[in-house]
Design a protein around this motif. Structure first.
Motif, short mmCIF file in Angstrom:
data_model
loop_
_atom_site.label_atom_id
_atom_site.label_comp_id
_atom_site.label_asym_id
_atom_site.label_seq_id
_atom_site.Cartn_x
_atom_site.Cartn_y
_atom_site.Cartn_z
N GLU A 100 3.40 6.25 -5.85
CA GLU A 100 3.13 6.57 -7.25
C GLU A 100 2.57 7.98 -7.39
O GLU A 100 2.83 8.67 -8.37
CB GLU A 100 2.16 5.55 -7.83
CG GLU A 100 1.83 5.76 -9.29
CD GLU A 100 0.88 4.71 -9.82
OE1 GLU A 100 0.46 4.83 -10.99
OE2 GLU A 100 0.55 3.77 -9.07
N TYR A 124 9.24 6.62 -7.08
CA TYR A 124 8.52 5.47 -7.63
C TYR A 124 8.91 5.19 -9.08
O TYR A 124 9.02 4.03 -9.48
CB TYR A 124 7.01 5.71 -7.53
CG TYR A 124 6.17 4.50 -7.82
CD1 TYR A 124 5.87 3.58 -6.82
CD2 TYR A 124 5.64 4.28 -9.09
CE1 TYR A 124 5.09 2.46 -7.09
CE2 TYR A 124 4.85 3.17 -9.36
CZ TYR A 124 4.58 2.27 -8.36
OH TYR A 124 3.80 1.16 -8.62
N ARG A 154 0.83 -1.21 0.00
CA ARG A 154 0.00 0.00 0.00
C ARG A 154 0.86 1.26 0.00
O ARG A 154 0.59 2.23 -0.73
CB ARG A 154 -0.91 -0.01 1.23
CG ARG A 154 -1.71 1.26 1.44
CD ARG A 154 -2.83 1.37 0.43
NE ARG A 154 -3.48 2.68 0.50
CZ ARG A 154 -4.70 2.91 0.07
NH1 ARG A 154 -5.42 1.93 -0.46
NH2 ARG A 154 -5.22 4.10 0.14
N LYS A 169 2.39 1.76 -3.39
CA LYS A 169 1.39 2.26 -4.33
C LYS A 169 1.13 3.75 -4.11
O LYS A 169 0.93 4.51 -5.07
CB LYS A 169 0.09 1.48 -4.19
CG LYS A 169 0.16 0.05 -4.72
CD LYS A 169 -1.14 -0.71 -4.50
CE LYS A 169 -2.27 -0.10 -5.29
NZ LYS A 169 -3.53 -0.87 -5.13
#
Length: 239
Positions: free
Chosen positions: A167, A174, A161, A164
């Motif tokens: 990003e 990232y 998580r 992500k």
């Protein structure tokens, strides 16, 4: 209030924050029995003194990590590092569920995450809102751990998580950083191939294709990260 069925920790937080809107300070704690309510006065003191908007209870300040199982501490260090990169906040216990919040800052949090990664999500949102965050030491007991969540599964889920979230919050980390690494490896392979060719060797098809792919993918990722970071900064200025 109580949900008729388990909707996850994020939904529980959302309902709890809504119910507590008439209070001055909101305190959250896990239900596994590890936290001591006697630590609440120390937890809310920075908010009462107007030195913080959010206070994180840390199990690892002041040497309170002596009884922490080794596998938990290793996993916690990984999650702390990833969360710090993602949020820009340097905390010693990013996954602590024992926290205090100034109630008038509650709208900062979206509670999108419905699992135990909610702690990292809230830190990211607090960082984006420039909340004042402090840590205070708290005690913890591991002999009464009633959690049904597998710690390894939980840790991996939170890490995924956080990655992500990078990003959107840290696209340079990232996209751009891995892109530069891929491009660098491709460039190295290319220089080695040219050196071999210069000394009379042959250019092999496989390494040449790999070099080209790495450099193209690396360049694309690097520029994608730069563009997304520029867009993120522009959106922050518009706010």
């Amino acid at each position: 209030m109580q949900h008729p069925h388990n909707k996850g920790k994020g939904a529980a937080f959302k309902s709890g924050f809504e119910q507590a809107r008439d209070s001055d300070i909101i305190v959250t704690m896990d239900t596994d029995g590890q936290h001591n309510p006697a630590d609440i006065p120390a937890l809310i003191k920075p908010i009462m003194d107007d030195k913080a908007d959010m206070v994180n209870g840390s199990r690892y300040l002041d040497g309170n990590d002596e009884n922490t199982p080794a596998y938990r501490r290793v996993g916690q260090t990984v999650l702390d590092t990833a969360t710090s990169v993602n949020t820009g906040i340097d905390l010693t216990d990013s996954q602590s569920g024992f926290r205090a919040f100034r109630t008038n800052m509650a709208d900062v949090f979206s509670f999108h995450c419905d699992n135990l990664a909610i702690e990292s999500e809230m830190l990211a949102e607090a960082a984006n809102a420039n909340l004042r965050i402090q840590e205070v030491p708290i005690g913890v007991r591991y002999d009464v751990d009633c959690s049904s969540e597998n710690p390894v599964k939980h840790g991996l889920g939170v890490l995924v998580r956080v990655l992500k979230d990078m990003e959107f919050h840290r696209p340079l980390y990232y996209f751009t950083l891995p892109g530069l690494i891929f491009g660098g490896v491709g460039l190295y392979l290319g220089l080695r191939s040219l050196q071999t060719f210069y000394h009379g060797g042959a250019l092999h098809f496989g390494p040449t294709i790999l070099m080209t792919v790495l450099m193209l993918v690396g360049t694309f990722m690097a520029f994608t990260g730069i563009m997304l970071d520029s867009m993120r900064r522009m959106m922050q200025r518009m706010k």
